[in-house]
Write a protein that holds these residues in place. Structure first.
Motif, PDB file in Angstrom:
ATOM      1  N   THR A 115      40.560   7.227  10.657  1.00  0.00           N
ATOM      2  CA  THR A 115      39.757   7.531  10.056  1.00  0.00           C
ATOM      3  C   THR A 115      39.739   9.015   9.341  1.00  0.00           C
ATOM      4  OG1 THR A 115      38.127   7.060  11.734  1.00  0.00           O
ATOM      5  CG2 THR A 115      37.222   8.636  10.415  1.00  0.00           C
ATOM      6  N   CYS A 118      41.666   7.707   5.991  1.00  0.00           N
ATOM      7  CA  CYS A 118      40.614   7.137   5.169  1.00  0.00           C
ATOM      8  C   CYS A 118      39.788   8.084   4.327  1.00  0.00           C
ATOM      9  CB  CYS A 118      39.790   6.203   5.973  1.00  0.00           C
ATOM     10  SG  CYS A 118      38.809   4.942   4.883  1.00  0.00           S
ATOM     11  N   SER A 121      41.922  10.371   1.927  1.00  0.00           N
ATOM     12  CA  SER A 121      42.403   9.529   0.793  1.00  0.00           C
ATOM     13  C   SER A 121      41.204   9.223  -0.265  1.00  0.00           C
ATOM     14  CB  SER A 121      42.783   8.166   1.335  1.00  0.00           C
ATOM     15  OG  SER A 121      43.992   8.444   2.193  1.00  0.00           O
ATOM     16  N   ILE A 170      43.270   3.833   1.201  1.00  0.00           N
ATOM     17  CA  ILE A 170      41.954   3.680   1.749  1.00  0.00           C
ATOM     18  C   ILE A 170      41.713   2.039   2.042  1.00  0.00           C
ATOM     19  CG2 ILE A 170      39.436   3.561   0.650  1.00  0.00           C
ATOM     20  CD1 ILE A 170      40.239   5.808  -0.999  1.00  0.00           C
ATOM     21  N   SER A 173      43.831   1.776   5.804  1.00  0.00           N
ATOM     22  CA  SER A 173      42.783   2.618   6.725  1.00  0.00           C
ATOM     23  C   SER A 173      41.633   1.693   6.937  1.00  0.00           C
ATOM     24  CB  SER A 173      42.910   3.709   6.842  1.00  0.00           C
ATOM     25  OG  SER A 173      42.339   4.346   5.597  1.00  0.00           O
ATOM     26  N   GLY A 174      40.970   1.552   5.797  1.00  0.00           N
ATOM     27  CA  GLY A 174      39.452   1.021   6.083  1.00  0.00           C
ATOM     28  C   GLY A 174      39.439  -0.383   6.453  1.00  0.00           C
TER      29      GLY A 174
END
Length: 208
Positions: A115, A118, A121, A170, A173-174
């Motif tokens: 988190t 994300c 970034s 992004i 991690s997303g």
């Protein structure tokens, strides 16, 4: 295999430097200010582009293989001039590091770190985008010549590489965080076989 025995810290530092294309950018600076020569390797861009267009649109498999063999230098020039060679290696090293940490194998245990990556970034992406807009405004207002402006090309390349790196973090991690949601987990799990073939597919492109 060369990087297997590197420490986590070394992999992290080397990986981050490579995905930002720092090796190419440093050499380009020396080239610009020292030799006034840009890019690093000469390439027949126009001729190569025309040959590539013909190959992908009309050539058969045999002709495509022959083109790849004859255009080996052009492809190497592209990999070096664009920095793709180092960027790809950097992402593979960071992927190896994350695999060593088992972040994706135990996503729920590393939710906080993912988190944070994300969010940071996303903020970094926004800042880089604003910098790019401001740079474009300065160039437009000052009527700065853009043709054969090697320093401007260098800055634009650094901006583009940084933007891509932030966006990639992004995405990674997303999607990892989405795997924690049951509905998304069921949907994304269907893509797992394609993900497992990513390295094989990437390397097979050189043959095909």
């Amino acid at each position: 295999l060369f990087f297997l025995h590197f420490s986590d810290r070394a992999l992290l530092i080397i990986g981050c430097l490579l995905i930002l294309n720092i090796p190419s950018k440093l050499v380009e600076l020396v080239s610009i200010f020292g030799f006034q020569h840009y890019p690093l390797m000469d390439s027949r861009n126009k001729a190569d582009a025309q040959a590539m267009l013909f190959t992908v649109s009309q050539a058969n498999f045999s002709e495509m293989v022959q083109h790849n063999a004859h255009a080996a230098y052009e492809k190497l020039a592209y990999q070096i001039n664009s920095g793709r060679l180092w960027i790809t290696l950097g992402f593979f090293l960071l992927g190896m590091l994350v695999g060593r940490w088992q972040w994706f194998a135990k996503i729920d245990e590393h939710k906080t770190q993912l988190t944070t990556i994300c969010k940071k970034s996303a903020w970094l992406l926004l800042i880089i985008f604003i910098i790019g807009v401001l740079l474009a405004i300065v160039v437009f207002i000052s009527k700065m010549p853009t043709e054969d402006n090697h320093l401007l090309a260098w800055l634009s390349g650094l901006w583009f590489d940084s933007l891509n790196a932030s966006l990639t973090f992004i995405y990674i991690s997303g999607f990892a965080l989405l795997m924690l949601k049951p509905r998304w987990f069921n949907f994304l799990s269907t893509l797992a076989p394609a993900g497992k073939m990513a390295l094989t597919t990437y390397l097979m492109q050189s043959l095909i």
